[in-house]
Write a protein that holds these residues in place. Structure first.
Motif, PDB file in Angstrom:
ATOM      1  N   SER A  53      25.107  27.277  48.993  1.00  0.00           N
ATOM      2  CA  SER A  53      26.036  27.691  47.943  1.00  0.00           C
ATOM      3  C   SER A  53      27.214  28.365  48.643  1.00  0.00           C
ATOM      4  O   SER A  53      27.114  28.801  49.786  1.00  0.00           O
ATOM      5  CB  SER A  53      25.373  28.604  46.911  1.00  0.00           C
ATOM      6  OG  SER A  53      24.647  29.630  47.511  1.00  0.00           O
ATOM      7  N   LYS A  55      30.686  31.077  48.334  1.00  0.00           N
ATOM      8  CA  LYS A  55      31.387  32.146  47.627  1.00  0.00           C
ATOM      9  C   LYS A  55      32.870  31.790  47.655  1.00  0.00           C
ATOM     10  O   LYS A  55      33.479  31.710  48.738  1.00  0.00           O
ATOM     11  CB  LYS A  55      31.133  33.504  48.279  1.00  0.00           C
ATOM     12  CG  LYS A  55      31.695  34.656  47.448  1.00  0.00           C
ATOM     13  CD  LYS A  55      31.337  36.000  48.054  1.00  0.00           C
ATOM     14  CE  LYS A  55      31.806  37.130  47.136  1.00  0.00           C
ATOM     15  NZ  LYS A  55      31.635  38.441  47.797  1.00  0.00           N
ATOM     16  N   ARG A  73      26.237  30.309  52.110  1.00  0.00           N
ATOM     17  CA  ARG A  73      24.826  30.722  52.081  1.00  0.00           C
ATOM     18  C   ARG A  73      23.983  29.454  52.247  1.00  0.00           C
ATOM     19  O   ARG A  73      24.127  28.507  51.473  1.00  0.00           O
ATOM     20  CB  ARG A  73      24.523  31.392  50.753  1.00  0.00           C
ATOM     21  CG  ARG A  73      23.117  31.916  50.606  1.00  0.00           C
ATOM     22  CD  ARG A  73      22.933  32.595  49.251  1.00  0.00           C
ATOM     23  NE  ARG A  73      23.610  33.889  49.234  1.00  0.00           N
ATOM     24  CZ  ARG A  73      23.994  34.522  48.128  1.00  0.00           C
ATOM     25  NH1 ARG A  73      23.787  33.984  46.939  1.00  0.00           N
ATOM     26  NH2 ARG A  73      24.568  35.703  48.197  1.00  0.00           N
ATOM     27  N   GLU A  89      22.814  34.126  55.315  1.00  0.00           N
ATOM     28  CA  GLU A  89      24.274  34.112  55.366  1.00  0.00           C
ATOM     29  C   GLU A  89      24.718  35.013  56.508  1.00  0.00           C
ATOM     30  O   GLU A  89      24.049  35.978  56.844  1.00  0.00           O
ATOM     31  CB  GLU A  89      24.884  34.577  54.042  1.00  0.00           C
ATOM     32  CG  GLU A  89      24.477  35.967  53.625  1.00  0.00           C
ATOM     33  CD  GLU A  89      24.868  36.328  52.206  1.00  0.00           C
ATOM     34  OE1 GLU A  89      25.439  37.418  52.045  1.00  0.00           O
ATOM     35  OE2 GLU A  89      24.601  35.545  51.290  1.00  0.00           O
ATOM     36  N   TRP A  98      29.729  33.331  43.695  1.00  0.00           N
ATOM     37  CA  TRP A  98      28.860  32.321  44.310  1.00  0.00           C
ATOM     38  C   TRP A  98      28.738  31.109  43.383  1.00  0.00           C
ATOM     39  O   TRP A  98      28.537  31.258  42.186  1.00  0.00           O
ATOM     40  CB  TRP A  98      27.475  32.896  44.601  1.00  0.00           C
ATOM     41  CG  TRP A  98      27.499  33.833  45.770  1.00  0.00           C
ATOM     42  CD1 TRP A  98      27.507  35.194  45.716  1.00  0.00           C
ATOM     43  CD2 TRP A  98      27.541  33.485  47.158  1.00  0.00           C
ATOM     44  NE1 TRP A  98      27.552  35.716  46.983  1.00  0.00           N
ATOM     45  CE2 TRP A  98      27.573  34.688  47.894  1.00  0.00           C
ATOM     46  CE3 TRP A  98      27.562  32.275  47.845  1.00  0.00           C
ATOM     47  CZ2 TRP A  98      27.617  34.708  49.285  1.00  0.00           C
ATOM     48  CZ3 TRP A  98      27.609  32.303  49.237  1.00  0.00           C
ATOM     49  CH2 TRP A  98      27.630  33.501  49.944  1.00  0.00           C
TER      50      TRP A  98
END
Length: 192
Positions: A53, A55, A73, A89, A98
Motif C-alpha cells: 500500500s 501513502k 508499505r 515500512e 494510506w
C-alpha cells in the motif's frame, strides 16, 4: 578466546546450522535527489512481499505544496493468497493517506518501477517520487499514486524467491516556506 570458540562450536553441534536469508538489492536509476536514507526494514524470515500500500498526498489543485508519494508499505506473507500478513515500512513522509492494499494475483513481488518528477525550475513545486509499479512472479500490479513525472525503467528482477525488504529515501519537512518532496527513492531487497 579459545574457550569462546569451543563453546560456539559446541552450540552449533547441538542446535545445528543456522539458516540466514541471503539478500540482493534492487535499485532504479530515476530516484529523486533529496532527503536521506531511512532504516532498512525486512520481512520476517521465510516471508516475502505479495502486496503493498502507498501513502499518497492528493494533488493540491488550488495552490500549496504537493508531496505526492510519501511512503511504501510492503505486506509480507509466507504463501501467496494468505490474508495474514506482516506490514513493513522504512521512513515515511508526514503527508497523505494510506491507499488500500494491492497484491499479486499469483506469487510474490519481484521487481519495481518508479514514476518520478525530475527537478523543476527554481520556484516550481517539486514532488520527486509519485507512484510505483511492481512485477510479480506472474503478472504485475500497479500503485495508486499521482501522475506527475515519468516512469523509469523496471529494476532488475529478483534472482531469489521475491522482494523481502525495503529502504526509502525521504526528505523531511522543509518548513512552511519550503518545497517538500517527501519520498524520493527506494531500494528493494530480494531473499532466496
Amino acid at each position: 578466546m579459545h574457550h569462546f570458540f569451543s563453546m560456539m562450536f559446541s552450540l552449533l553441534a547441538i542446535i545445528g546450522p543456522v539458516s540466514v536469508q541471503s539478500t540482493d538489492e534492487l535499485k532504479v536509476k530515476n530516484g529523486g535527489p533529496w532527503g536521506s536514507w531511512g532504516s532498512k526494514d525486512m520481512c520476517p524470515s521465510g516471508t516475502y512481499a505479495n502486496g503493498f500500500s502507498l501513502k499518497v498526498e492528493s494533488p493540491n489543485y488550488f495552490g500549496g505544496d504537493d508531496t505526492a508519494l510519501n511512503g511504501i508499505r510492503l505486506h509480507c506473507v509466507d504463501q501467496p493468497g494468505s490474508y495474514n500478513y506482516n506490514a513493513i515500512e522504512s521512513d515515511v513522509g508526514g503527508w497523505g493517506e494510506w491507499t488500500d492494499a494491492r497484491s499479486c494475483s499469483s506469487g510474490f513481488l519481484t521487481a519495481f518501477q518508479l514514476r518520478v518528477e525530475s527537478r523543476l525550475e527554481d520556484g516550481d513545486d517539486d514532488t520527486a517520487a509519485n507512484n510505483i509499479n511492481f512485477k510479480c512472479s506472474e503478472g504485475a500490479v500497479g500503485g495508486e499514486g499521482t501522475n506527475w513525472g515519468d516512469w523509469g525503467d523496471m529494476s532488475p528482477t529478483c534472482e531469489g524467491k521475491g522482494i523481502c525488504g525495503l529502504q526509502t529515501r525521504v526528505e523531511e519537512s522543509q518548513g512552511s516556506d519550503g518545497d517538500d518532496t517527501a519520498l524520493n527513492d527506494v531500494i528493494m531487497f530480494c531473499c532466496d
